[in-house]
Design an enzyme around this catalytic site. Structure first.
Site, mmCIF file in Angstrom:
data_model
loop_
_atom_site.group_PDB
_atom_site.id
_atom_site.type_symbol
_atom_site.label_atom_id
_atom_site.label_comp_id
_atom_site.label_asym_id
_atom_site.label_seq_id
_atom_site.Cartn_x
_atom_site.Cartn_y
_atom_site.Cartn_z
ATOM 1 N N HIS A 30 -0.728 4.626 1.300
ATOM 2 C CA HIS A 30 -1.181 5.853 1.968
ATOM 3 C C HIS A 30 -0.045 6.524 2.753
ATOM 4 O O HIS A 30 -0.257 7.089 3.821
ATOM 5 C CB HIS A 30 -2.357 5.573 2.916
ATOM 6 C CG HIS A 30 -3.590 5.072 2.227
ATOM 7 N ND1 HIS A 30 -4.617 5.878 1.847
ATOM 8 C CD2 HIS A 30 -3.958 3.818 1.854
ATOM 9 C CE1 HIS A 30 -5.574 5.164 1.273
ATOM 10 N NE2 HIS A 30 -5.194 3.904 1.254
ATOM 11 N N ARG A 43 5.367 -0.727 11.802
ATOM 12 C CA ARG A 43 5.506 0.705 11.526
ATOM 13 C C ARG A 43 5.778 1.505 12.794
ATOM 14 O O ARG A 43 6.586 2.426 12.806
ATOM 15 C CB ARG A 43 4.211 1.201 10.861
ATOM 16 C CG ARG A 43 4.323 2.541 10.180
ATOM 17 C CD ARG A 43 3.087 2.840 9.374
ATOM 18 N NE ARG A 43 1.952 3.205 10.199
ATOM 19 C CZ ARG A 43 1.760 4.408 10.728
ATOM 20 N NH1 ARG A 43 2.642 5.363 10.535
ATOM 21 N NH2 ARG A 43 0.683 4.661 11.460
ATOM 22 N N PHE A 79 -4.883 -8.025 -2.106
ATOM 23 C CA PHE A 79 -4.387 -6.663 -1.854
ATOM 24 C C PHE A 79 -2.891 -6.537 -2.159
ATOM 25 O O PHE A 79 -2.479 -5.607 -2.855
ATOM 26 C CB PHE A 79 -4.704 -6.248 -0.414
ATOM 27 C CG PHE A 79 -4.460 -4.787 -0.146
ATOM 28 C CD1 PHE A 79 -5.212 -3.807 -0.773
ATOM 29 C CD2 PHE A 79 -3.472 -4.381 0.742
ATOM 30 C CE1 PHE A 79 -4.981 -2.454 -0.527
ATOM 31 C CE2 PHE A 79 -3.231 -3.037 0.993
ATOM 32 C CZ PHE A 79 -3.985 -2.071 0.359
ATOM 33 N N TYR A 92 -4.545 -4.056 9.478
ATOM 34 C CA TYR A 92 -4.191 -2.739 10.019
ATOM 35 C C TYR A 92 -3.443 -2.852 11.332
ATOM 36 O O TYR A 92 -2.410 -2.214 11.532
ATOM 37 C CB TYR A 92 -5.447 -1.853 10.142
ATOM 38 C CG TYR A 92 -5.907 -1.389 8.783
ATOM 39 C CD1 TYR A 92 -6.462 -2.291 7.880
ATOM 40 C CD2 TYR A 92 -5.741 -0.084 8.360
ATOM 41 C CE1 TYR A 92 -6.850 -1.891 6.604
ATOM 42 C CE2 TYR A 92 -6.127 0.326 7.098
ATOM 43 C CZ TYR A 92 -6.681 -0.585 6.222
ATOM 44 O OH TYR A 92 -7.051 -0.193 4.959
ATOM 45 N N ASN A 150 -12.131 5.936 1.807
ATOM 46 C CA ASN A 150 -11.501 6.577 0.649
ATOM 47 C C ASN A 150 -12.458 7.596 0.047
ATOM 48 O O ASN A 150 -13.633 7.646 0.418
ATOM 49 C CB ASN A 150 -11.171 5.534 -0.414
ATOM 50 C CG ASN A 150 -9.891 4.752 -0.096
ATOM 51 O OD1 ASN A 150 -9.053 5.194 0.683
ATOM 52 N ND2 ASN A 150 -9.753 3.595 -0.715
ATOM 53 N N ARG A 201 4.178 4.227 5.666
ATOM 54 C CA ARG A 201 3.061 3.305 5.435
ATOM 55 C C ARG A 201 3.247 2.614 4.084
ATOM 56 O O ARG A 201 3.632 3.284 3.120
ATOM 57 C CB ARG A 201 1.728 4.058 5.453
ATOM 58 C CG ARG A 201 1.298 4.571 6.809
ATOM 59 C CD ARG A 201 0.207 5.610 6.642
ATOM 60 N NE ARG A 201 -0.397 6.051 7.884
ATOM 61 C CZ ARG A 201 0.105 6.990 8.681
ATOM 62 N NH1 ARG A 201 1.245 7.571 8.370
ATOM 63 N NH2 ARG A 201 -0.535 7.332 9.787
ATOM 64 N N ARG A 203 -8.898 -6.633 6.032
ATOM 65 C CA ARG A 203 -8.517 -5.369 6.673
ATOM 66 C C ARG A 203 -8.560 -5.487 8.199
ATOM 67 O O ARG A 203 -7.779 -4.868 8.897
ATOM 68 C CB ARG A 203 -9.444 -4.233 6.204
ATOM 69 C CG ARG A 203 -9.362 -3.981 4.709
ATOM 70 C CD ARG A 203 -10.247 -2.818 4.314
ATOM 71 N NE ARG A 203 -9.661 -1.531 4.671
ATOM 72 C CZ ARG A 203 -10.336 -0.398 4.744
ATOM 73 N NH1 ARG A 203 -11.640 -0.387 4.500
ATOM 74 N NH2 ARG A 203 -9.741 0.726 5.073
HETATM 75 FE FE1 HDD Z 1 -6.134 0.147 3.471
HETATM 76 C C1 HDD Z 1 -3.925 2.158 5.034
HETATM 77 C C2 HDD Z 1 -8.312 2.803 3.113
HETATM 78 C C3 HDD Z 1 -8.247 -1.816 1.624
HETATM 79 C C4 HDD Z 1 -4.246 -2.520 4.193
HETATM 80 N N1 HDD Z 1 -6.108 2.108 3.965
HETATM 81 C C5 HDD Z 1 -5.107 2.741 4.614
HETATM 82 C C6 HDD Z 1 -5.454 4.115 4.806
HETATM 83 C C7 HDD Z 1 -6.689 4.298 4.263
HETATM 84 C C8 HDD Z 1 -7.107 3.026 3.739
HETATM 85 C C9 HDD Z 1 -7.475 5.595 4.222
HETATM 86 C C10 HDD Z 1 -4.571 5.165 5.457
HETATM 87 C C11 HDD Z 1 -4.884 5.312 6.914
HETATM 88 C C12 HDD Z 1 -4.015 6.412 7.484
HETATM 89 O O1 HDD Z 1 -4.239 7.562 7.125
HETATM 90 O O2 HDD Z 1 -3.136 6.077 8.277
HETATM 91 N N2 HDD Z 1 -7.881 0.465 2.486
HETATM 92 C C13 HDD Z 1 -8.661 1.581 2.547
HETATM 93 C C14 HDD Z 1 -9.940 1.309 1.941
HETATM 94 C C15 HDD Z 1 -9.909 0.026 1.508
HETATM 95 C C16 HDD Z 1 -8.623 -0.525 1.866
HETATM 96 C C17 HDD Z 1 -11.078 2.309 1.839
HETATM 97 C C18 HDD Z 1 -10.969 -0.769 0.820
HETATM 98 C C19 HDD Z 1 -12.213 -0.644 1.070
HETATM 99 N N3 HDD Z 1 -6.204 -1.798 2.970
HETATM 100 C C20 HDD Z 1 -7.179 -2.433 2.235
HETATM 101 C C21 HDD Z 1 -6.927 -3.851 2.220
HETATM 102 C C22 HDD Z 1 -5.796 -4.063 2.972
HETATM 103 C C23 HDD Z 1 -5.366 -2.759 3.420
HETATM 104 C C24 HDD Z 1 -7.796 -4.879 1.533
HETATM 105 C C25 HDD Z 1 -5.088 -5.333 3.314
HETATM 106 C C26 HDD Z 1 -5.560 -6.515 3.239
HETATM 107 N N4 HDD Z 1 -4.347 -0.118 4.381
HETATM 108 C C27 HDD Z 1 -3.783 -1.313 4.593
HETATM 109 C C28 HDD Z 1 -2.531 -1.236 5.427
HETATM 110 C C29 HDD Z 1 -2.433 0.277 5.720
HETATM 111 C C30 HDD Z 1 -3.628 0.837 4.977
HETATM 112 C C31 HDD Z 1 -1.337 -1.895 4.851
HETATM 113 C C32 HDD Z 1 -1.120 0.980 5.434
HETATM 114 C C33 HDD Z 1 -0.856 1.856 6.620
HETATM 115 C C34 HDD Z 1 -1.854 1.467 7.595
HETATM 116 O O3 HDD Z 1 -2.648 0.490 7.092
HETATM 117 O O4 HDD Z 1 -1.988 1.911 8.699
HETATM 118 O O5 HDD Z 1 -2.668 -1.971 6.577
#
Ligand code: HDD
EC number: 1.11.1.6
Length: 752
Positions: free
Chosen positions: A105, A399, A191, A392, A178, A102, A388
């Protein structure tokens, strides 16, 4: 006959006349939906589980293999033949075992469990899993750190992910939260910037899993909206003791929509029943070396032992007409709604009661998507949330290798899936029939769209008007009031930790300009905070700060008169968390040959009865002979563990045992370090001598019961020569339930 959905106008004309009128009108409830219970997802995964006990080794084609240790060669010492399909398949499969980690995370740990609502929330939402207290909805939860790679340490200073996938009868709902209720940025378009800044620096790929470097603080110092989140990340929340002892937050404001279509705003919270507890920064860094899997192991072990992690789901409900009554914008993800303004209503419980069978298949392949909501839960216009909603699903395509990732066992809903999304890499379904399009008559019009009466998701009909523009709402403009609120809400030790963390992080930055900019920022949050950080860094507090602070204070005061606000929120302080139990705490008993069996057993039994996990630690594994005779099993040798892996330490009496330990470095260091990390320390009879031989600080008092001295300090419990240990045990248990004794004096002077 298709019997599930409300057909579109067009399709309705095509529906064969034998279809029941209720279905034609879309008012009939879903009929083919699986009934959901706690085990529904576990059952769903059952056919995928593979136990190879008692089987023969085969190729992927099912051909039995005669030798998997030697490749096929021209002679015993000759070249390998291309014909060896087993060799080629084995190596090819190995070559492709990894998938991209990822992007954030990457390191995480997962567990199965269930969620159950305490009472129907039908007044608030039409989500069925929130309406029926009889239903136990299966869940899969993944906890994570954000910055580090898959193999990085667990106890780094970082945000923790708290992602929950609810397999509801109406489809999957993913609450991707989170352990910190706010975020670094307000608009998702930033982001990639914040993540590039915090990840290892691109030229040198240093540092791993740490924000303590120039690029992160450079970005933070130039982007004021990060300020509130920086306070949280510098606080003890960023070094949790356990995934089982941290809160979770949905962060964004979501909507709940009830059967009548009435919408209310909601903030989601997870409240751990064990309370919110943290490590000490020095301890966290040492654990990262001694046991990088500390949190992962803690979660796994707790579930294996039946000490199931539990969290309550909390809701803060805000009526639509109250949305503008706060001194911040509800759509701004850098803001909390203080619990003192809108109390958190605890509505149900999450229990994690089963470890995954396979890390890759479940924890690695699970794909959380913010867009996964069920009828009754809806989005708001938070611009971070909207990014978001796109990101995702998009990230999973790379991935997990294509658009069929929702068919991977851990991701597939327990609810039925019927649609015309088809083909692509890794299609597992075999869709039958000819009509893979809508509308159709050849397939009887199926699958048909449904109405709300038949469980369809209908987007909340929010009224929107506006001019297209790239802009940030003015109502998102205050980046300091809540950062100051956070500071004001902390206890004195928590404030000290914040200052130390800031000094640590900024001290790791090479650029003095970055340090100076951050000192200025912190001074705007609170003059005392800024000055303390400046002093720690050997910098002058920023000139002109007084005027800035005054201006900010005036602005706040002005708001106070018109909008709802608080200037401190006691619920933000971990000082006020649950401290009534020692369940699952790890307690070390230091002992050598000649230990008092009576004291060791009495204390151990009492602690175990309270739900603690107790280890006897000695200089080597095996058994030690007790003073009274008889052998005591050693659980850990000091070479393997250290005080950092325990929540408290007890030294029982037994003159020979204590004399032996006084001559060893490890037990003395154990005591010193436990003291320095504010941990409860207990000692009985001669055990007190070990404390006196260490460097810990306190006062010695002549013992009332017997010759010798007792030792007194905050969280240090001692007794000499008592025939009845009941009072000692009660006091020690109370001290452990406190978790840490932050106000312990002179701990900095203890070498550890
Ligand atoms: Fe995110 C993963 C939580 C903002 C893009 N995010 C990811 C995971 C968590 C969060 C818990 C891990 C999920 C797992 O266990 O597979 N993220 C947050 C929270 C945010 C947040 C609480 C703000 C409130 N995230 C955020 C933004 C973006 C992303 C603004 C993109 C614009 N996040 C991602 C991602 C991930 C991710 C790149 C990486 C792996 C996945 O999604 O599945 O898409």
């Amino acid at each position: 006959m298709c019997s599930r959905f409300r057909p579109s106008e067009h399709a309705r004309r095509l529906i064969p006349c034998h279809v029941e009128p209720a279905i034609r009108e879309g008012t009939m409830a879903q009929s083919k939906t699986a009934s959901i219970d706690e085990q529904a997802k576990i059952r769903d995964l059952e056919p995928e589980r593979k136990d190879s006990t008692g089987t023969h080794l085969t190729t992927d084609q099912g051909i039995r293999v005669d030798d998997t240790d030697n490749s096929l060669k021209v002679s015993a010492r000759g070249p390998t033949l291309l014909e060896d399909f087993h060799f080629r398949e084995k190596i090819t499969r190995f070559d492709h075992e990894r998938i991209p980690e990822r992007v954030v995370h990457a390191r995480g740990s997962g567990a199965h469990g269930y969620f159950q609502v305490y009472a129907s929330l039908k007044d608030l939402t039409r989500a069925r899993f929130l309406k029926d207290p009889a239903v136990k909805t299966p869940v899969f939860v993944r906890f994570s750190t954000v910055v580090g790679s898959r193999g990085s340490a667990d106890t780094v200073r970082d945000v923790r992910g708290f992602a929950v996938k609810f397999y509801t009868e109406e489809g999957n709902f993913d609450l991707v939260g989170n352990n910190i209720p706010v975020f670094f940025i307000q608009d998702g378009i930033k982001f990639p910037d914040v993540v590039h800044a915090v990840k290892p620096e691109p030229d040198r790929e240093i540092p791993q899993a740490s924000s303590a470097h120039d690029t992160f603080w450079d970005f933070a110092s130039l982007v004021p909206e990060t300020t509130h989140m920086l306070m949280w990340i510098l606080s003890d929340r960023a070094i949790p003791r356990s995934f089982r002892m941290m809160e979770g937050f949905g962060v964004h404001t979501f909507r709940l929509v009830n059967e009548e279509g009435k919408s209310r705003f909601v903030k989601f919270h997870w409240k751990p029943l064990l309370g919110v507890h943290s490590l000490v920064w020095d301890e966290a860094q040492k654990i990262a070396g001694k046991d990088p899997d500390f949190h992962r192991r803690d979660l796994w072990d707790a579930i294996e032992k039946g000490a199931y992690p539990e969290y309550e789901l909390g809701l803060q409900i805000i009526e639509e007409d109250e949305a503008d009554s706060f001194d911040f914008d509800l759509l701004d993800p850098t803001k909390i709604v203080p619990e003192e303004l809108v109390p958190v209503r605890r509505v149900g419980k999450l229990v994690l009661n089963r470890n995954p069978d396979n890390f890759f298949a479940e924890t690695e392949q699970v794909a959380f998507c913010v867009q996964n909501v069920v009828p009754g839960i809806d989005f708001t216009d938070d611009p971070l949330m909207h990014a978001r909603l796109f990101s995702y699903l998009d990230t999973q395509l790379t991935r997990l290798g294509g658009p069929n990732f929702a068919q991977i066992p851990i991701n597939r809903p327990v609810a039925r899936v019927d649609n015309h999304q088809t083909d692509g890499f890794h299609q597992h379904r075999i869709p039958t029939g000819r009509a893979h399009y809508t509308p159709n008559s050849l397939g009887g019009g199926c699958p048909m769209v449904a109405g709300p009466g038949a469980g369809a998701f209908t987007h909340y009909p929010e009224k929107l008007t506006g001019v297209k523009q790239r802009a940030r709402s003015e109502s998102f403009g205050d980046h300091f009031t809540q950062a100051t609120l956070f500071w004001n809400s902390m206890s004195m030790p928590e404030k000290e930790h914040l200052v130390k963390a800031a000094v640590f992080e900024l001290g790791k930055c090479e650029s003095k300009d970055i340090r100076q900019r951050m000192v200025e920022r912190f001074t705007r949050v609170d003059a005392g905070f800024g000055q303390a950080v400046a002093a720690g860094l050997g910098l002058a507090a920023h000139a002109g700060v007084g005027a800035t602070v005054k201006k900010a204070a005036q602005a706040v005061a002005q708001k106070l008169t018109t909008k709802r606000t608080v200037d401190a929120s006691p619920t933000l302080s971990m000082e006020n968390t649950v401290k009534n139990s020692i369940r699952t705490r790890r307690i070390a008993i230091l002992a050598e040959k000649g230990v008092s069996l009576a004291e060791l057993s009495a204390v151990r039994n009492a602690l175990v009865a309270e739900g603690a996990e107790v280890h006897v630690i000695s200089s080597r594994l095996g058994t030690i002979e007790a003073a009274e005779g008889g052998d005591i099993e050693v659980d850990q040798a000091s070479i393997h563990v250290g005080s950092i892996l325990y929540d408290a330490v007890f030294v029982p009496g037994g003159a020979a045992s204590v004399e032996a330990m006084k001559k060893l470095g490890d037990p003395i260091h154990f005591i010193n370090e436990a003291f320095r990390h504010n941990k409860p320390i207990g000692a009985t009879s001669e055990g007190v001598e070990l404390l006196l031989a260490s460097n810990i600080k306190g006062v010695t008092v002549a013992s009332a019961q017997a010759a010798g001295q007792t030792f007194q300090a905050d969280g240090v419990v001692t007794v000499r020569g008592a025939s009845d240990l009941t009072t000692f045990i009660q006091d020690f248990v109370k001290a452990i339930a406190q978790h840490r004794h932050w106000n312990r004096g002179e701990k900095e002077a203890v070498p550890a």
